[in-house]
Design an enzyme around this catalytic site. Sequence first.
Site, PDB file in Angstrom:
ATOM      1  N   CYS A  90      23.709  38.731  42.559  1.00  0.00           N
ATOM      2  CA  CYS A  90      24.556  38.372  43.698  1.00  0.00           C
ATOM      3  C   CYS A  90      24.345  36.916  44.112  1.00  0.00           C
ATOM      4  O   CYS A  90      25.284  36.146  44.237  1.00  0.00           O
ATOM      5  CB  CYS A  90      24.256  39.311  44.853  1.00  0.00           C
ATOM      6  SG  CYS A  90      24.844  38.730  46.431  1.00  0.00           S
ATOM      7  N   CYS A 140      28.204  37.150  43.799  1.00  0.00           N
ATOM      8  CA  CYS A 140      28.902  36.997  45.085  1.00  0.00           C
ATOM      9  C   CYS A 140      28.850  35.580  45.661  1.00  0.00           C
ATOM     10  O   CYS A 140      29.878  35.045  46.087  1.00  0.00           O
ATOM     11  CB  CYS A 140      28.288  37.916  46.127  1.00  0.00           C
ATOM     12  SG  CYS A 140      27.789  39.511  45.507  1.00  0.00           S
ATOM     13  N   LYS A 158      30.624  32.776  43.459  1.00  0.00           N
ATOM     14  CA  LYS A 158      32.069  33.065  43.310  1.00  0.00           C
ATOM     15  C   LYS A 158      32.812  32.895  44.623  1.00  0.00           C
ATOM     16  O   LYS A 158      33.908  32.351  44.667  1.00  0.00           O
ATOM     17  CB  LYS A 158      32.297  34.423  42.672  1.00  0.00           C
ATOM     18  CG  LYS A 158      32.114  35.653  43.494  1.00  0.00           C
ATOM     19  CD  LYS A 158      33.355  36.216  44.104  1.00  0.00           C
ATOM     20  CE  LYS A 158      33.009  37.383  44.999  1.00  0.00           C
ATOM     21  NZ  LYS A 158      32.613  38.590  44.333  1.00  0.00           N
ATOM     22  N   TYR A 213      37.188  42.871  38.291  1.00  0.00           N
ATOM     23  CA  TYR A 213      37.161  41.905  39.384  1.00  0.00           C
ATOM     24  C   TYR A 213      36.495  40.591  39.031  1.00  0.00           C
ATOM     25  O   TYR A 213      36.940  39.540  39.503  1.00  0.00           O
ATOM     26  CB  TYR A 213      36.641  42.510  40.682  1.00  0.00           C
ATOM     27  CG  TYR A 213      35.179  42.816  40.775  1.00  0.00           C
ATOM     28  CD1 TYR A 213      34.276  41.856  41.174  1.00  0.00           C
ATOM     29  CD2 TYR A 213      34.724  44.101  40.522  1.00  0.00           C
ATOM     30  CE1 TYR A 213      32.933  42.167  41.297  1.00  0.00           C
ATOM     31  CE2 TYR A 213      33.386  44.410  40.656  1.00  0.00           C
ATOM     32  CZ  TYR A 213      32.492  43.436  41.030  1.00  0.00           C
ATOM     33  OH  TYR A 213      31.171  43.746  41.156  1.00  0.00           O
ATOM     34  N   GLU A 229      38.693  37.298  39.662  1.00  0.00           N
ATOM     35  CA  GLU A 229      38.185  36.333  40.645  1.00  0.00           C
ATOM     36  C   GLU A 229      37.973  34.966  39.992  1.00  0.00           C
ATOM     37  O   GLU A 229      38.369  33.934  40.546  1.00  0.00           O
ATOM     38  CB  GLU A 229      36.860  36.833  41.242  1.00  0.00           C
ATOM     39  CG  GLU A 229      37.045  38.015  42.172  1.00  0.00           C
ATOM     40  CD  GLU A 229      35.745  38.594  42.704  1.00  0.00           C
ATOM     41  OE1 GLU A 229      35.783  39.278  43.742  1.00  0.00           O
ATOM     42  OE2 GLU A 229      34.684  38.382  42.088  1.00  0.00           O
ATOM     43  N   HIS A 245      46.734  39.929  68.784  1.00  0.00           N
ATOM     44  CA  HIS A 245      47.895  39.183  68.309  1.00  0.00           C
ATOM     45  C   HIS A 245      47.654  37.690  68.427  1.00  0.00           C
ATOM     46  O   HIS A 245      47.072  37.260  69.429  1.00  0.00           O
ATOM     47  CB  HIS A 245      49.109  39.598  69.155  1.00  0.00           C
ATOM     48  CG  HIS A 245      50.404  39.136  68.588  1.00  0.00           C
ATOM     49  ND1 HIS A 245      50.868  39.572  67.356  1.00  0.00           N
ATOM     50  CD2 HIS A 245      51.325  38.266  69.073  1.00  0.00           C
ATOM     51  CE1 HIS A 245      52.039  38.993  67.126  1.00  0.00           C
ATOM     52  NE2 HIS A 245      52.341  38.192  68.138  1.00  0.00           N
ATOM     53  N   GLU A 282      45.957  43.318  62.863  1.00  0.00           N
ATOM     54  CA  GLU A 282      46.673  44.150  63.841  1.00  0.00           C
ATOM     55  C   GLU A 282      47.729  45.037  63.183  1.00  0.00           C
ATOM     56  O   GLU A 282      48.177  46.017  63.775  1.00  0.00           O
ATOM     57  CB  GLU A 282      47.340  43.272  64.915  1.00  0.00           C
ATOM     58  CG  GLU A 282      48.470  42.417  64.390  1.00  0.00           C
ATOM     59  CD  GLU A 282      49.189  41.610  65.482  1.00  0.00           C
ATOM     60  OE1 GLU A 282      49.431  42.154  66.560  1.00  0.00           O
ATOM     61  OE2 GLU A 282      49.504  40.439  65.226  1.00  0.00           O
TER      62      GLU A 282
HETATM   63  P1  NA7 Z   1      33.984  45.962  34.712  1.00  0.00           P
HETATM   64  O1  NA7 Z   1      34.398  46.452  36.052  1.00  0.00           O
HETATM   65  O2  NA7 Z   1      32.964  46.706  33.932  1.00  0.00           O
HETATM   66  O3  NA7 Z   1      35.307  45.796  33.828  1.00  0.00           O
HETATM   67  C1  NA7 Z   1      35.316  45.332  32.511  1.00  0.00           C
HETATM   68  C2  NA7 Z   1      36.659  44.705  32.194  1.00  0.00           C
HETATM   69  O4  NA7 Z   1      36.611  44.182  30.868  1.00  0.00           O
HETATM   70  C3  NA7 Z   1      37.820  45.696  32.201  1.00  0.00           C
HETATM   71  O5  NA7 Z   1      38.980  45.007  32.588  1.00  0.00           O
HETATM   72  C4  NA7 Z   1      37.870  46.138  30.749  1.00  0.00           C
HETATM   73  O6  NA7 Z   1      39.158  46.578  30.339  1.00  0.00           O
HETATM   74  C5  NA7 Z   1      37.568  44.843  30.038  1.00  0.00           C
HETATM   75  N1  NA7 Z   1      36.978  45.056  28.715  1.00  0.00           N
HETATM   76  C6  NA7 Z   1      35.880  45.778  28.427  1.00  0.00           C
HETATM   77  N2  NA7 Z   1      35.606  45.719  27.118  1.00  0.00           N
HETATM   78  C7  NA7 Z   1      36.564  44.948  26.571  1.00  0.00           C
HETATM   79  C8  NA7 Z   1      36.832  44.514  25.268  1.00  0.00           C
HETATM   80  N3  NA7 Z   1      36.034  44.864  24.269  1.00  0.00           N
HETATM   81  N4  NA7 Z   1      37.897  43.710  25.065  1.00  0.00           N
HETATM   82  C9  NA7 Z   1      38.702  43.354  26.095  1.00  0.00           C
HETATM   83  N5  NA7 Z   1      38.509  43.734  27.358  1.00  0.00           N
HETATM   84  C10 NA7 Z   1      37.443  44.524  27.602  1.00  0.00           C
HETATM   85  O7  NA7 Z   1      33.453  44.494  34.794  1.00  0.00           O
HETATM   86  P2  NA7 Z   1      33.405  43.164  35.607  1.00  0.00           P
HETATM   87  O8  NA7 Z   1      33.431  42.081  34.570  1.00  0.00           O
HETATM   88  O9  NA7 Z   1      34.351  43.060  36.725  1.00  0.00           O
HETATM   89  O10 NA7 Z   1      31.917  43.231  36.129  1.00  0.00           O
HETATM   90  C11 NA7 Z   1      31.490  44.003  37.213  1.00  0.00           C
HETATM   91  C12 NA7 Z   1      30.034  43.731  37.396  1.00  0.00           C
HETATM   92  O11 NA7 Z   1      29.802  42.435  37.843  1.00  0.00           O
HETATM   93  C13 NA7 Z   1      29.359  44.648  38.335  1.00  0.00           C
HETATM   94  O12 NA7 Z   1      28.445  45.372  37.588  1.00  0.00           O
HETATM   95  C14 NA7 Z   1      28.613  43.781  39.331  1.00  0.00           C
HETATM   96  O13 NA7 Z   1      27.243  43.855  39.121  1.00  0.00           O
HETATM   97  C15 NA7 Z   1      29.018  42.382  39.008  1.00  0.00           C
HETATM   98  P3  NA7 Z   1      39.599  48.154  30.401  1.00  0.00           P
HETATM   99  O14 NA7 Z   1      40.076  48.385  31.792  1.00  0.00           O
HETATM  100  O15 NA7 Z   1      38.365  48.964  30.054  1.00  0.00           O
HETATM  101  O16 NA7 Z   1      40.655  48.256  29.372  1.00  0.00           O
END
Ligand code: NA7
Length: 597
Positions: free
Chosen positions: A160, A165, A168, A300, A304, A572, A577
């Site tokens: 974080c 956090c 970012k 996210y 982000e 307001h 609101e």
């Molecule tokens: P998430 O919430 O684990 O999401 C991973 C994203 O990456 C999701 O959009 C997946 O698509 C995508 N993904 C996963 N594997 C692949 C491959 N091989 N190719 C293309 N896209 C892929 O991860 P975040 O990056 O948002 O990290 C969250 C962490 O960060 C959390 O643990 C906090 O500690 C901080 P999908 O929807 O599976 O098709």
Amino acid sequence: MPPTGSDPGRDEIKSRIQGLIDSSEVLVFSKSYCPYCVKVKDLFKQLNVKCNVLELDLMDDGSHYQDTLLEMTGQKTVPNVFINKTHVGGCDKTLQAHQDGLLKQLLDGESYDFDLIVIGGGSGGLACSKEAALLGKKVMVLDFVVPTPRGTTWGLGGTCVNVGCIPKKLMHQTALLGTALQDARNFGWQFEETVKHNWETMKTGVNNYIGSLNWGYRVQLREKSVNYVNSFAEFVSPHKIKATNRRGKETNRRGKETLPGHPWGSAVHHQGIVPLCITSDDLFSLPYCPGKTLVIGASYVALECAGFLAGLGLDVTVMVRSILLRGFDQDMANRAGEHMEDHGVKFLRKFVPTSVEELEKGTPGRLKVTAKSTETDEVFEGEYNTVLIAVGRDACTGTIGLDKAGVIVNKKNGKIPVNDEEQTNVPHVYAIGDILEGKWELTPVAIQAGKLLARRLFGGATLKCDYVNVPTTVFTPLEYGCCGLSEDKALELYGPENIEVFHSLFWPLEFTVPGRDNNKCYAKIICNKQDNDRVVGFHYLGPNAGEVTQGYGAAMKCGMTKDQLSNTIGIHPTCAEIYTTMEVTKSSGGDIAAAGC
Ligand code: NA7
């Protein structure tokens, strides 16, 4: 009534108990009729170990002993066992200690170095360690950052603070200031010069602030007498932790209770293309502006980063494998995505990368990316300066010797299953934070869980962390705050006939003069008709989403209903609101465009 304050009776009992602890090899506080006490006494008989037994029910001041023991050990129940000055615990813990060999070690005269050893100095680990120290316990925190494949490393505080956090949100703020500068002209501000952004200045400012936080954490630990060691920790036996420092020097420490958290790593599943790409861990301290960027992933972290990079004026594309923001309300996710698209972020949907080639070295260099469609034979080729992989983060639990402690880990995702007291299958090993299976990956959740765990372990408290209705915010350019269920989940849980969705578009007053994003912001609540129209899902897409969602999150904890919301007077003119005046239901198909005060 237990004696309170500086009651001389209580102090006298405390010193008597301490005297017994100091002078007995094995000390058992017991009750003559208790079957668990009998089990423990039988165990020591079998082991041929003489123990000093105090039957509290047969003593005049036995109940005072019990209250004092609660104060001293956090345990009120009997049996309450001590071996060679070390508090072992009740029946289960004593039997477990016998099973994992600890009892023998203690009887042989080996004792614990610490009441609590915390592996990982992230938000949860630090919160737990500080609270345990405040409760008078001897605590050690071991934290070590294994550099990313690009060599990026950071200080104390976990994801974080260093690579999550904090940087970012500051970089998101940088992007918002860019938009504010554009808006400013419509409010009469005149500035002739071309507005440019300097990546290095931003990076240095952000990194300096993070450095101050790292320092602050070290000071806090020192002030609270928590023993912080910058070493990589791994279990070598159920209670023994090996700590290896940067120079490879190893030391072993014995902890009574242990809390493994760290380490985390960005999941870089595309092994072949990794060396040419960066992750968000690298982005926040990248020494140069990344230039034209491809972001792979659509959760996210990806959105982000894509959002603030585009806000700095960079050419940004997001490669989406399937959907945006998996796990979040899909209606809201798509609206946040549409807003990004309207503001210049390109989305390459239903594609996955197959290769990345280096065309030119540099800071940044030039890369050629090839990708294939997940649905057709279509192949995509594009050139970028930077490829940012944001496809999730892995719990790197495979490297910290959890098997040596006997802790069960989910082999698929490396996460640790725990009960509702954050206790693993091994009674003295607990886990909190992102490493937990099926729980929120959010800093404030880890902090809350860590604090409460320390109070339960060492302060006699019983309150557990509540993982329901946790508010959170995604800092996309138009921010998305939510609490409770997504619409999809609510429909699945309660059925469409039992759900009422109230919603509205809105136009923040501050957007009106610059004339931007009219009717793009959106508010929605999901109510359970069968429970007095209780709000089970809260969703907000607009500016200051975190600030708005936090308050409504508190109201949801108190069981907020639609009626209570409608009886609340709005402030307001604000965005928040909108929730006090929402009358259009989704099922009615009514007009939800904003129409003035
Ligand atoms: P998430 O919430 O684990 O999401 C991973 C994203 O990456 C999701 O959009 C997946 O698509 C995508 N993904 C996963 N594997 C692949 C491959 N091989 N190719 C293309 N896209 C892929 O991860 P975040 O990056 O948002 O990290 C969250 C962490 O960060 C959390 O643990 C906090 O500690 C901080 P999908 O929807 O599976 O098709």
